[in-house]
Design an enzyme around this catalytic site. Structure first.
Site, PDB file in Angstrom:
ATOM      1  N   LYS A  39      -2.546   5.892  -4.519  1.00  0.00           N
ATOM      2  CA  LYS A  39      -3.642   6.830  -4.235  1.00  0.00           C
ATOM      3  C   LYS A  39      -3.464   8.165  -4.956  1.00  0.00           C
ATOM      4  CE  LYS A  39      -3.522   4.786   0.393  1.00  0.00           C
ATOM      5  NZ  LYS A  39      -2.121   4.661   0.785  1.00  0.00           N
ATOM      6  N   TYR A  66       3.458   9.818  -0.774  1.00  0.00           N
ATOM      7  CA  TYR A  66       4.528   9.235   0.050  1.00  0.00           C
ATOM      8  C   TYR A  66       5.902   9.433  -0.622  1.00  0.00           C
ATOM      9  CZ  TYR A  66       0.616   6.661   2.281  1.00  0.00           C
ATOM     10  OH  TYR A  66      -0.560   6.299   2.897  1.00  0.00           O
ATOM     11  N   ASP A  87       0.847  -1.195   0.000  1.00  0.00           N
ATOM     12  CA  ASP A  87       0.000   0.000   0.000  1.00  0.00           C
ATOM     13  C   ASP A  87       0.879   1.240   0.000  1.00  0.00           C
ATOM     14  OD1 ASP A  87      -2.966   1.031   0.716  1.00  0.00           O
ATOM     15  OD2 ASP A  87      -1.479   2.255   1.758  1.00  0.00           O
ATOM     16  N   HIS A 103      -7.375   9.671  -2.144  1.00  0.00           N
ATOM     17  CA  HIS A 103      -6.701   9.636  -0.840  1.00  0.00           C
ATOM     18  C   HIS A 103      -7.523  10.302   0.279  1.00  0.00           C
ATOM     19  CE1 HIS A 103      -2.334   9.291   0.778  1.00  0.00           C
ATOM     20  NE2 HIS A 103      -3.181   9.146   1.764  1.00  0.00           N
TER      21      HIS A 103
HETATM   22  P1  NAD Z   1       0.857   1.727  11.843  1.00  0.00           P
HETATM   23  O1  NAD Z   1      -0.285   1.752  12.786  1.00  0.00           O
HETATM   24  O2  NAD Z   1       1.046   0.576  10.924  1.00  0.00           O
HETATM   25  O3  NAD Z   1       2.116   1.994  12.747  1.00  0.00           O
HETATM   26  C1  NAD Z   1       3.410   1.937  12.228  1.00  0.00           C
HETATM   27  C2  NAD Z   1       4.388   2.087  13.375  1.00  0.00           C
HETATM   28  O4  NAD Z   1       4.161   1.050  14.343  1.00  0.00           O
HETATM   29  C3  NAD Z   1       5.811   1.838  12.864  1.00  0.00           C
HETATM   30  O5  NAD Z   1       6.420   3.040  12.516  1.00  0.00           O
HETATM   31  C4  NAD Z   1       6.500   1.181  14.041  1.00  0.00           C
HETATM   32  O6  NAD Z   1       7.084   2.190  14.832  1.00  0.00           O
HETATM   33  C5  NAD Z   1       5.384   0.557  14.828  1.00  0.00           C
HETATM   34  N1  NAD Z   1       5.407  -0.913  14.712  1.00  0.00           N
HETATM   35  C6  NAD Z   1       5.175  -1.661  13.599  1.00  0.00           C
HETATM   36  N2  NAD Z   1       5.236  -2.972  13.875  1.00  0.00           N
HETATM   37  C7  NAD Z   1       5.506  -3.074  15.190  1.00  0.00           C
HETATM   38  C8  NAD Z   1       5.688  -4.165  16.066  1.00  0.00           C
HETATM   39  N3  NAD Z   1       5.591  -5.420  15.649  1.00  0.00           N
HETATM   40  N4  NAD Z   1       5.968  -3.896  17.380  1.00  0.00           N
HETATM   41  C9  NAD Z   1       6.056  -2.630  17.828  1.00  0.00           C
HETATM   42  N5  NAD Z   1       5.886  -1.540  17.039  1.00  0.00           N
HETATM   43  C10 NAD Z   1       5.617  -1.763  15.730  1.00  0.00           C
HETATM   44  O7  NAD Z   1       0.773   3.106  11.020  1.00  0.00           O
HETATM   45  P2  NAD Z   1       0.808   3.537   9.507  1.00  0.00           P
HETATM   46  O8  NAD Z   1       2.077   3.169   8.851  1.00  0.00           O
HETATM   47  O9  NAD Z   1       0.453   4.977   9.486  1.00  0.00           O
HETATM   48  O10 NAD Z   1      -0.395   2.727   8.833  1.00  0.00           O
HETATM   49  C11 NAD Z   1      -0.213   1.581   8.005  1.00  0.00           C
HETATM   50  C12 NAD Z   1      -0.337   1.956   6.550  1.00  0.00           C
HETATM   51  O11 NAD Z   1      -1.604   2.573   6.289  1.00  0.00           O
HETATM   52  C13 NAD Z   1       0.652   3.026   6.076  1.00  0.00           C
HETATM   53  O12 NAD Z   1       1.965   2.556   5.964  1.00  0.00           O
HETATM   54  C14 NAD Z   1       0.008   3.449   4.784  1.00  0.00           C
HETATM   55  O13 NAD Z   1       0.231   2.501   3.777  1.00  0.00           O
HETATM   56  C15 NAD Z   1      -1.461   3.483   5.193  1.00  0.00           C
HETATM   57  N6  NAD Z   1      -1.904   4.832   5.619  1.00  0.00           N
HETATM   58  C16 NAD Z   1      -2.882   5.442   4.895  1.00  0.00           C
HETATM   59  C17 NAD Z   1      -3.367   6.686   5.260  1.00  0.00           C
HETATM   60  C18 NAD Z   1      -4.469   7.311   4.462  1.00  0.00           C
HETATM   61  O14 NAD Z   1      -4.776   8.492   4.666  1.00  0.00           O
HETATM   62  N7  NAD Z   1      -5.090   6.577   3.564  1.00  0.00           N
HETATM   63  C19 NAD Z   1      -2.833   7.356   6.380  1.00  0.00           C
HETATM   64  C20 NAD Z   1      -1.829   6.719   7.100  1.00  0.00           C
HETATM   65  C21 NAD Z   1      -1.383   5.466   6.726  1.00  0.00           C
END
Ligand code: NAD
Length: 275
Positions: A75, A50, A45, A108
């Site tokens: 997106k 990004y 994704d 998005h």
């Molecule tokens: P997430 O909730 O996946 O959190 C990521 C953070 O969690 C990492 O930086 C890391 O520090 C921590 N983490 C990951 N695995 C872990 C583990 N096993 N143990 C402890 N800590 C851990 O947040 P995200 O990246 O914002 O969301 C996932 C995906 O959603 C994004 O990468 C992106 O592709 C998408 N996204 C979309 C939007 C949108 O507006 N559509 C906004 C934000 C994110």
């Protein structure tokens, strides 16, 4: 390890667990996505904003994995909304990714202040008809935004990708999605590390009972709730941990105690107010 496939409302299928690349540095994206593909992820994704589509594309190419085994989402960014600009943005994303098509193209954010999301959606329908996007959907859309595009077009979005984690469980949008036959994707499934999700008693108790980490329990809660999820991590160890979630099952009681964490706590912007 077999990741379940979810059938979308247009007949295409999506792997329920994927890998997200928000805040993955463009310079590091190829290495990080290569690691994720080696770990076993087949659903990626990304988004134009990004800035890492090229790195994602390089990793895909270098992997040698057949295209049909991958599921790639990108997106349409806010400033590209509009009939012609959405088309140009799609072409540019495909060029950066080095692909002929994406599996899923999303608007998005609705950005109701711009009032261009319906127009953009009509272009997305054309992009789907032309095969540039196999499926089309939206992100951060609330019910009124969904109602507007459904009334003004002939396509119900395949998915709505929204902020969703135990403290912000989005029950209303989830039930509206179910009524529409539209799947929900979670962004920030681990709360983006912005609150102490992993210290919640419900997660810790379930983690101890199954001999797994609280992060694995959180991902499992999404999967058992029928949500499509793609946690992000730069560390290969955590990528593997987050992918290793098919060897245990949360009980009805454990699911209910995680459901009870919900307290309407956002970590990101409210789509009605985002600019
Ligand atoms: P997430 O909730 O996946 O959190 C990521 C953070 O969690 C990492 O930086 C890391 O520090 C921590 N983490 C990951 N695995 C872990 C583990 N096993 N143990 C402890 N800590 C851990 O947040 P995200 O990246 O914002 O969301 C996932 C995906 O959603 C994004 O990468 C992106 O592709 C998408 N996204 C979309 C939007 C949108 O507006 N559509 C906004 C934000 C994110």
């Amino acid at each position: 390890m077999t990741v379940p496939q979810i059938e979308l409302n247009d007949g295409n299928s999506i792997p329920q667990l994927g890998f997200g690349v928000f805040k993955v540095d463009p310079e590091e994206a190829e290495r990080i996505v290569s690691d994720a593909l080696e770990v076993g992820y087949r659903h990626l994704d990304t988004a134009m904003i990004y800035g890492n589509e090229q790195g994602v594309g390089n990793a895909i190419k270098a992997s040698g994995i057949p295209r049909e085994e991958l599921f790639i989402t990108t997106k349409l960014w806010n400033s590209d909304q509009g009939a012609d600009s959405a088309r140009d943005a799609m072409d540019l994303s495909l060029e950066k990714l080095g692909l002929d098509y994406v599996d899923l193209y999303l608007i998005h954010w609705p950005r109701p202040d711009l009032d261009l999301y319906l127009e953009s959606w009509l272009t997305m329908e054309q992009l789907k008809a032309e095969g540039k996007a196999r499926s089309i959907g939206v992100s951060n859309f609330h019910r009124p935004h969904l109602e507007k595009i459904i009334a003004g077009s002939s396509t119900v979005p395949a998915v709505d990708q929204i902020e969703l984690h135990p403290a912000f469980a989005q029950r209303d949008l989830r039930s509206y999605g179910a009524e529409l036959g539209m799947h929900i994707e979670a962004w920030g499934p681990l709360g983006q590390g912005k609150y102490d999700l992993f210290s919640e008693t419900a997660l810790q108790t379930a983690a101890e009972a199954h001999g797994v980490s609280p992060a694995q329990v959180a991902i499992r809660w999404h999967l058992q709730s029928g949500i499509i999820v793609f946690p992000k991590s730069n560390s290969r160890e955590r990528m593997a941990e987050n992918f290793d979630v098919f060897g245990f099952e949360l009980s009805t009681e454990q699911m209910a105690s995680i459901d009870a964490i919900d307290r309407d706590q956002r970590v990101g912007s409210n789509p009605d107010e985002a600019t």
